[in-house]
Each structure stands twice: as C-alpha cells, then as structure tokens.
Design an enzyme around this catalytic site. Structure first.
Site, PDB file in Angstrom:
ATOM      1  N   HIS A 189       0.898  -1.250  -0.169  1.00  0.00           N
ATOM      2  CA  HIS A 189       0.053   0.035   0.017  1.00  0.00           C
ATOM      3  C   HIS A 189       0.581   1.098   0.090  1.00  0.00           C
ATOM      4  CE1 HIS A 189      -3.578   2.482   0.876  1.00  0.00           C
ATOM      5  NE2 HIS A 189      -2.742   3.178   1.498  1.00  0.00           N
ATOM      6  N   HIS A 204       3.393   6.011  -2.065  1.00  0.00           N
ATOM      7  CA  HIS A 204       4.001   7.434  -1.531  1.00  0.00           C
ATOM      8  C   HIS A 204       5.519   7.200  -1.400  1.00  0.00           C
ATOM      9  CE1 HIS A 204       0.107   8.820   0.103  1.00  0.00           C
ATOM     10  NE2 HIS A 204      -0.159   7.660   0.557  1.00  0.00           N
ATOM     11  N   LYS A 252      -4.680  10.271  -9.079  1.00  0.00           N
ATOM     12  CA  LYS A 252      -4.536  10.375  -7.639  1.00  0.00           C
ATOM     13  C   LYS A 252      -4.562  11.883  -7.300  1.00  0.00           C
ATOM     14  CE  LYS A 252      -2.073   9.316  -3.384  1.00  0.00           C
ATOM     15  NZ  LYS A 252      -3.111   8.318  -2.646  1.00  0.00           N
TER      16      LYS A 252
END
Length: 322
Positions: A189, A204, A252
């Site tokens: 994730h 990220h 995003k």
C-alpha cells in the site's frame, strides 16, 4: 487468461533470478552503531525523525544524483494538467544499484495493483523480502529506529535485532484483506500503491514513482499549491512534494512523498511512527537543502488487521526557506 498468468509467472521468475544475481554482487557491509556514539533515545518523535534524517547518509543529492522538473502548481480540484513533461528528468542508474536501493527495487514487481486480487509470495520473493530486511537493518537509520522504539516500548518492541526483523516482517509484509482475502499489505500500500474502487490508494514512494513514470505508467500533472500563501514555492531541490498524477490511467488528486531519500530512511521513519508514535505525529523537519528548507508535517499512520500497517504517509502543513 491461462497463457497470460503463465507469462506473468515466467517474468516473475526471470526477475527473481536477475534480482538474486544483483543481490549476490551487492551485499551490504554489516554496520553497527558504535557504543561511544551519542544516542539520546529520550527524545520526542519529532526529534527522532530529525535524527533519522541526519543519519541518512544514503540520501540522494538533487544536484548530483537526480533532477526533477516540478513545472506548474495547481489546486487538487483543478482538472487541467499543469505538467507537460515528466517529474523526473534524471536519476543516476548507479544510485539505484546501491545495496538498499537494489533490494528495495526487487520488491516492487511482486504485487498486483488491483485490490480484490489475492497476493502470494513465491520462495524467491520471500528471499527478496529477507534480503531487503537484512540490508536495511545494517544501516544507521534502521538501527536507530530499533533502539528508539525498544526504549519507548520495551514490552512490544524486542531488543534482539533478529526478533525486531520478525516484527518488521509482520507489520509490513504479512498479507491481510482490504477487499478479499490476502489482497494487501502495508508495504504494498505505502511503497508500491494500489487501485481500489477506481482510485489510487497509497503510492507514497519516489523510487516507485520514478520507475513507473519511466515505464509510461505514471503521468505527472503538477504539484499541489500550498494552502498558506506565505509558504515557499515548490522547486527542484525540495525533498518533500505534494503531487497530482495518474497511474494506469487512474487519478490521484493529492499524494505527498519524500523525494530522493533512501529506502531505509522511509522504512525506519514510518516504522517508528507506527510503533511508538500517534495516528498523526507532528514533525518539524529541517531538510538542509541549499535554501535551508524546513517543513511542518504530520506523519499519518493507520492500522489494518489489528496490528499491521494500513497506511503511512507525510501530510505537509507548511514549508519555508531560511
């Protein structure tokens, strides 16, 4: 469909062989923090993150090792693409062959982007995870993280490096359910990214961003303008950026990432905030660039499956130059 799955498995095997060869040629030198090195473990989580930053000797230099082109700024709700060119204009290939970087990159192709599809690890992929954990545990940031977390919570964080490595595997790599059985993990994730219900979730990490952008799977659409008009403008030497982009054609709207930092720094920082920090750990971080950039940010951590990393990411609230 069967042929496609067979081809995917074949490519995974080939990649595993290549990564195993690279790892055998790039074994990290074992490192131990010196006993006479002054380590104040009775400090706040914010000071501990700054210490991690100062210990990160493996961070890349934006003027030597890589370069970015931030281009236009935008608000999250603006549909216009403010970046005609990629974010990354150059990354030194030799930098990504450094031991912890190479071990990290080896993990990125082990996952399916779409949630709802069960993940599994082959024997080769499990060896890659072990190689990554061994590599980062031999670095200053990760060893400081271990000592700091054990000092703060000795009942939950073991003093033994081997037991701590097992804890790292549990919180980051053990699979759990987001939509279906064993379709996600903390590492996937945060560092790789997922697509859930037509939206990008997580994602990220700057190395993953660079590699996916280079492969034509990421389209950078501009940086997100700061909320405070007095904040410094984003530029090419910032080690923290808030971005808008698409991945596999999915958008995003807002995603914050550290830029140019080592895998061990991010892994140590998120681990530390997850194990002994708050759901939002407030940090003031001096990144020491040419303009003496300082960021006020929260490191956000959420749990999944009771005791595993659900997500962790930086949320920038302010940025100034001194």
């Amino acid at each position: 469909s069967d042929d496609r799955d067979a081809n995917v498995n074949l490519f995974r095997c080939i990649n595993s062989i290549v990564h195993a060869f690279e790892m055998s040629c790039l074994k990290p030198r074992e490192f131990q923090l010196k006993h006479d090195e002054k380590l104040d473990l009775n400090i706040s989580i914010g000071d501990a993150v700054q210490k991690l930053w100062d210990l990160d000797a493996n961070r890349l230099d934006p003027y030597r090792d890589y370069s970015v082109n931030v281009q236009g700024g935008k608000k999250p709700y603006w549909n216009e693409d403010k970046a005609d060119e990629p974010l990354f204009t150059y990354v030194d290939p030799a930098a990504l062959k450094r031991p912890t970087y190479a071990a990290f990159v080896a993990l990125l192709d082990n996952y399916s982007a779409q949630t709802g599809k069960s993940e599994y690890f082959s024997h080769a992929e499990r060896r890659e995870i072990d190689a990554f954990l061994n590599a980062v545990m031999q670095t200053k940031p990760m060893q400081f993280c271990h000592k700091y977390c054990h000092n703060k919570n000795p009942s939950e964080v073991p003093s033994s490096p081997q037991e701590f490595k097992s804890l790292l595997y549990k919180i980051w790599f053990e699979l759990y359910s987001r939509e279906s059985r064993n379709d996600s993990s903390g590492f996937e994730h945060v560092f790789v990214g997922e697509i859930k219900n037509g939206k990008i979730s997580g994602f990220h990490n700057w190395v993953q961003f660079y590699l996916e952008e280079k492969a034509g799977k990421v389209d950078y659409q501009g940086y997100i303008k700061p909320r405070n008009h007095g904040d410094a403008r984003a530029d090419e030497n910032d080690h923290l950026l808030t971005l808008q982009f698409t991945w596999h054609g999915v958008k995003k709207d807002v995603g914050s990432s550290f830029i140019g930092v080592s895998p061990e720094f991010e892994f140590a920082m998120y681990t530390m905030c997850f194990l002994v920090g708050e759901q939002k750990s407030s940090i003031q971080l001096a990144t020491g660039s040419a303009e003496n950039d300082t960021f006020e940010l929260d490191i956000v951590c959420y749990k999944m499956a009771r005791d595993k990393v659900g997500t962790s990411y930086p949320e920038i609230s302010s940025h100034w130059e001194e």
